[in-house]
Design a protein around this motif. Sequence first.
Motif, PDB file in Angstrom:
ATOM      1  N   VAL A  17       0.864  -1.187   0.000  1.00  0.00           N
ATOM      2  CA  VAL A  17       0.000   0.000   0.000  1.00  0.00           C
ATOM      3  C   VAL A  17       0.895   1.229   0.000  1.00  0.00           C
TER       4      VAL A  17
ATOM      5  N   GLY B 217       4.671   5.404  -3.398  1.00  0.00           N
ATOM      6  CA  GLY B 217       5.918   6.169  -3.328  1.00  0.00           C
ATOM      7  C   GLY B 217       7.129   5.271  -3.480  1.00  0.00           C
TER       8      GLY B 217
ATOM      9  N   GLY C 121       7.112   2.067  -1.136  1.00  0.00           N
ATOM     10  CA  GLY C 121       6.218   1.023  -1.620  1.00  0.00           C
ATOM     11  C   GLY C 121       6.762   0.389  -2.899  1.00  0.00           C
TER      12      GLY C 121
ATOM     13  N   GLU D 298      -2.407   2.296  -4.648  1.00  0.00           N
ATOM     14  CA  GLU D 298      -2.111   3.726  -4.416  1.00  0.00           C
ATOM     15  C   GLU D 298      -3.429   4.495  -4.487  1.00  0.00           C
ATOM     16  N   ARG D 299      -3.592   5.453  -3.573  1.00  0.00           N
ATOM     17  CA  ARG D 299      -4.882   6.157  -3.525  1.00  0.00           C
ATOM     18  C   ARG D 299      -5.059   7.156  -4.669  1.00  0.00           C
ATOM     19  N   GLU D 300      -3.956   7.698  -5.169  1.00  0.00           N
ATOM     20  CA  GLU D 300      -4.015   8.687  -6.256  1.00  0.00           C
ATOM     21  C   GLU D 300      -3.811   7.967  -7.588  1.00  0.00           C
TER      22      GLU D 300
ATOM     23  N   ARG E  23       1.942  10.794  -5.327  1.00  0.00           N
ATOM     24  CA  ARG E  23       1.865  12.252  -5.209  1.00  0.00           C
ATOM     25  C   ARG E  23       2.592  12.782  -3.981  1.00  0.00           C
TER      26      ARG E  23
ATOM     27  N   ASN F 254      10.855  15.347  -4.463  1.00  0.00           N
ATOM     28  CA  ASN F 254      12.206  15.514  -3.912  1.00  0.00           C
ATOM     29  C   ASN F 254      13.217  15.870  -4.996  1.00  0.00           C
TER      30      ASN F 254
ATOM     31  N   GLY G 181      15.642  13.920  -5.914  1.00  0.00           N
ATOM     32  CA  GLY G 181      16.195  12.742  -6.591  1.00  0.00           C
ATOM     33  C   GLY G 181      17.655  12.528  -6.242  1.00  0.00           C
TER      34      GLY G 181
ATOM     35  N   VAL H 103      -6.737   2.869   0.827  1.00  0.00           N
ATOM     36  CA  VAL H 103      -6.939   1.816   1.823  1.00  0.00           C
ATOM     37  C   VAL H 103      -7.500   2.432   3.095  1.00  0.00           C
TER      38      VAL H 103
ATOM     39  N   ALA I  29       3.931  10.145   4.779  1.00  0.00           N
ATOM     40  CA  ALA I  29       3.679  11.107   5.856  1.00  0.00           C
ATOM     41  C   ALA I  29       2.198  11.175   6.226  1.00  0.00           C
ATOM     42  N   ASN I  30       1.417  10.238   5.757  1.00  0.00           N
ATOM     43  CA  ASN I  30      -0.008  10.174   6.106  1.00  0.00           C
ATOM     44  C   ASN I  30      -0.136   9.568   7.512  1.00  0.00           C
TER      45      ASN I  30
ATOM     46  N   MET J 154      10.395  23.857  -2.374  1.00  0.00           N
ATOM     47  CA  MET J 154      11.260  23.523  -3.504  1.00  0.00           C
ATOM     48  C   MET J 154      10.892  24.384  -4.707  1.00  0.00           C
TER      49      MET J 154
ATOM     50  N   VAL K 209       6.136  17.113   2.044  1.00  0.00           N
ATOM     51  CA  VAL K 209       6.202  16.723   3.457  1.00  0.00           C
ATOM     52  C   VAL K 209       6.744  15.297   3.531  1.00  0.00           C
TER      53      VAL K 209
ATOM     54  N   PRO L 270      11.664   7.447   6.914  1.00  0.00           N
ATOM     55  CA  PRO L 270      13.095   7.553   6.614  1.00  0.00           C
ATOM     56  C   PRO L 270      13.584   8.993   6.538  1.00  0.00           C
TER      57      PRO L 270
ATOM     58  N   MET M   1      14.577   8.727  -0.307  1.00  0.00           N
ATOM     59  CA  MET M   1      14.797   8.408  -1.720  1.00  0.00           C
ATOM     60  C   MET M   1      16.106   7.634  -1.851  1.00  0.00           C
TER      61      MET M   1
HETATM   62  C1  LIG Z   1      10.902  18.265  -0.839  1.00  0.00           C
HETATM   63  C2  LIG Z   1      11.590  16.978  -0.483  1.00  0.00           C
HETATM   64  C3  LIG Z   1      12.891  16.743  -0.931  1.00  0.00           C
HETATM   65  C4  LIG Z   1      13.519  15.548  -0.610  1.00  0.00           C
HETATM   66  N1  LIG Z   1      14.735  15.248  -1.192  1.00  0.00           N
HETATM   67  C5  LIG Z   1      15.275  14.008  -1.014  1.00  0.00           C
HETATM   68  C6  LIG Z   1      16.421  13.618  -1.749  1.00  0.00           C
HETATM   69  O1  LIG Z   1      16.885  14.335  -2.648  1.00  0.00           O
HETATM   70  N2  LIG Z   1      17.006  12.435  -1.445  1.00  0.00           N
HETATM   71  C7  LIG Z   1      16.479  11.583  -0.491  1.00  0.00           C
HETATM   72  O2  LIG Z   1      17.073  10.552  -0.221  1.00  0.00           O
HETATM   73  N3  LIG Z   1      15.307  11.867   0.111  1.00  0.00           N
HETATM   74  C8  LIG Z   1      14.691  13.054  -0.120  1.00  0.00           C
HETATM   75  N4  LIG Z   1      13.517  13.371   0.485  1.00  0.00           N
HETATM   76  C9  LIG Z   1      12.863  12.351   1.338  1.00  0.00           C
HETATM   77  C10 LIG Z   1      12.132  11.331   0.490  1.00  0.00           C
HETATM   78  O3  LIG Z   1      11.485  11.953  -0.586  1.00  0.00           O
HETATM   79  C11 LIG Z   1      11.114  10.567   1.354  1.00  0.00           C
HETATM   80  O4  LIG Z   1      11.740  10.042   2.503  1.00  0.00           O
HETATM   81  C12 LIG Z   1      10.508   9.418   0.568  1.00  0.00           C
HETATM   82  O5  LIG Z   1      10.054   9.851  -0.682  1.00  0.00           O
HETATM   83  C13 LIG Z   1       9.368   8.758   1.354  1.00  0.00           C
HETATM   84  O6  LIG Z   1       8.790   7.779   0.514  1.00  0.00           O
HETATM   85  P1  LIG Z   1       7.441   7.050   0.906  1.00  0.00           P
HETATM   86  O7  LIG Z   1       7.171   6.074  -0.161  1.00  0.00           O
HETATM   87  O8  LIG Z   1       7.517   6.586   2.333  1.00  0.00           O
HETATM   88  O9  LIG Z   1       6.353   8.222   0.960  1.00  0.00           O
HETATM   89  P2  LIG Z   1       5.546   8.963  -0.230  1.00  0.00           P
HETATM   90  O10 LIG Z   1       6.403   9.268  -1.373  1.00  0.00           O
HETATM   91  O11 LIG Z   1       4.855  10.113   0.430  1.00  0.00           O
HETATM   92  O12 LIG Z   1       4.483   7.882  -0.706  1.00  0.00           O
HETATM   93  C14 LIG Z   1       3.388   7.502   0.059  1.00  0.00           C
HETATM   94  C15 LIG Z   1       2.269   7.177  -0.923  1.00  0.00           C
HETATM   95  O13 LIG Z   1       1.238   6.519  -0.208  1.00  0.00           O
HETATM   96  C16 LIG Z   1      -0.002   6.960  -0.734  1.00  0.00           C
HETATM   97  N5  LIG Z   1      -1.017   6.715   0.304  1.00  0.00           N
HETATM   98  C17 LIG Z   1      -1.115   7.321   1.505  1.00  0.00           C
HETATM   99  N6  LIG Z   1      -2.160   6.824   2.194  1.00  0.00           N
HETATM  100  C18 LIG Z   1      -2.731   5.862   1.420  1.00  0.00           C
HETATM  101  C19 LIG Z   1      -3.830   4.982   1.600  1.00  0.00           C
HETATM  102  N7  LIG Z   1      -4.554   4.972   2.714  1.00  0.00           N
HETATM  103  N8  LIG Z   1      -4.142   4.131   0.594  1.00  0.00           N
HETATM  104  C20 LIG Z   1      -3.405   4.117  -0.547  1.00  0.00           C
HETATM  105  N9  LIG Z   1      -2.346   4.919  -0.761  1.00  0.00           N
HETATM  106  C21 LIG Z   1      -1.999   5.790   0.221  1.00  0.00           C
HETATM  107  C22 LIG Z   1       0.223   8.434  -1.042  1.00  0.00           C
HETATM  108  O14 LIG Z   1      -0.686   8.944  -1.976  1.00  0.00           O
HETATM  109  C23 LIG Z   1       1.666   8.411  -1.559  1.00  0.00           C
HETATM  110  O15 LIG Z   1       1.727   8.320  -2.975  1.00  0.00           O
HETATM  111  C24 LIG Z   1      12.865  14.580   0.208  1.00  0.00           C
HETATM  112  C25 LIG Z   1      11.568  14.829   0.664  1.00  0.00           C
HETATM  113  C26 LIG Z   1      10.929  16.011   0.320  1.00  0.00           C
HETATM  114  C27 LIG Z   1       9.517  16.261   0.805  1.00  0.00           C
END
Ligand SMILES: Cc1cc2nc3c(=O)[nH]c(=O)nc-3n(C[C@H](O)[C@H](O)[C@H](O)COP(=O)(O)OP(=O)(O)OC[C@H]3O[C@@H](n4cnc5c(N)ncnc54)[C@H](O)[C@@H]3O)c2cc1C
Length: 381
Positions: free
Chosen positions: A10, A13, A16, A34-36, A40, A46, A48, A183, A210-211, A235, A339, A364, A369
């Motif tokens: 679930v 990002g 996942g 994914e919900r979107e 998103r 970020n 990258g 979900v 971050a949800n 950004m 966020v 993390p 990333m």
């Molecule tokens: C501006 C910015 C710059 C950054 N730069 C870097 C970088 O250069 N290098 C680095 O290492 N890290 C960087 N980071 C950190 C990194 O981006 C995050 O730690 C990482 O992307 C987190 O990934 P994730 O999959 O946990 O979360 P997310 O990318 O937020 O993905 C979570 C996904 O879950 C989905 N979701 C949420 N709830 C539900 C639900 N109930 N049902 C279904 N889907 C759901 C959301 O829609 C979303 O798509 C940066 C972060 C930010 C905000």
Amino acid sequence: MERVVVVVVVGGGVLGTMHAVSARRRGLDVLHIEREPEARGASVRNFGLIWVSGRAPGPELSLALRARAGWEELAAEVPGLGFRPNGSLTLASDDVELRLLKEAASQPDAAVRGFEFLDAATAREINPALRGEFAGALRCRRDGAVEPRLALPAIREHLQAGAGQPAGDGQPAGYRWLAGREVAEIAPHAVRDHTGEWHHGDLVVIATGANHTGIAGQHLAGYPKSPVRRVRLQMMQTAPFDGRLTTSVADGDSLRYYPAFDLPGRARLAPQAPAAAATAAQLLLVQRLDGSLTIGDTHEYDEPFAFDVHEDAYDHLRTRAERLLGSPLPPTQRRWAGVYSQVTGTDLYHRSQIAPGVILVTGPGGRGMTCAPAIAEETFT
Ligand SMILES: Cc1cc2nc3c(=O)[nH]c(=O)nc-3n(C[C@H](O)[C@H](O)[C@H](O)COP(=O)(O)OP(=O)(O)OC[C@H]3O[C@@H](n4cnc5c(N)ncnc54)[C@H](O)[C@@H]3O)c2cc1C
């Protein structure tokens, strides 16, 4: 771990998606929800940056190095994710910052990071786009970059094509992407989406970023203190820059934030410029494959977060970037905020079993990333 055949992931990002990659490498069926319509969250907002240079010595550096190897390996199969081992230059603006860079370059782990202290002239030879003012640089050869807006769809396309799968017992594992489904409920080995449909897996991985108040909410709210907090960043992205940056670039303010620079010389750094201090800003600059420049960032720790973006921080970052480049930036084409979820303790990220067969992975922080491939591997080992 029980025998796993089907994995429900679930969250679309990077966390996942990397869990989907790790599961598929083991020949497991994956349903990815994914919900979107498309990811998103933080993963598409970020820089990258696959950022080894700033990581704390020890377990964090080791996780980042393993993850970087994971990105490189995956990029050999999925060139569309845009990985390049371009390295970085962290630029000092005065003698105190310079001394801290030298200190970092003399640490025992400098070689594994590919650290090298450079005078300003040598830094300009390596990255001729840096025609502005700076006192010297720390090169990190192990840093890299990917394209955040392209990487996740490219990886999914690769998974959907079924490429690189072990033959297993003759039943090739499958990958299914189910977008537009939020979900709403968790049960042992299962989740229910907002349409009421249940999805069952031997293992369910919740990677909802971050949800913190959604399905993961009750598991993150507990404890005397929440194990995670949210951090908001601003950004921007310019139009294509008339020149090529051969490396990613960081300014001296980044020395104030990254744990790798938590060395004796850090205490001697001057206070940040007021506009930078007000938003905990540091300049990070990455050239995208289309020539545009991704520029950031700021850090906001206290909620409720602003719902709008603040221009002072952008003015500061633009001015700082122009000073280092020695030329005006192209016009800004995009601004956004993102966020991320960050652990509050000493762990590198949060993983907990929240129901039989259901694991929550998040938190993390600013290394997500970079570290996602290694975090996902740790879930399956
Ligand atoms: C501006 C910015 C710059 C950054 N730069 C870097 C970088 O250069 N290098 C680095 O290492 N890290 C960087 N980071 C950190 C990194 O981006 C995050 O730690 C990482 O992307 C987190 O990934 P994730 O999959 O946990 O979360 P997310 O990318 O937020 O993905 C979570 C996904 O879950 C989905 N979701 C949420 N709830 C539900 C639900 N109930 N049902 C279904 N889907 C759901 C959301 O829609 C979303 O798509 C940066 C972060 C930010 C905000």
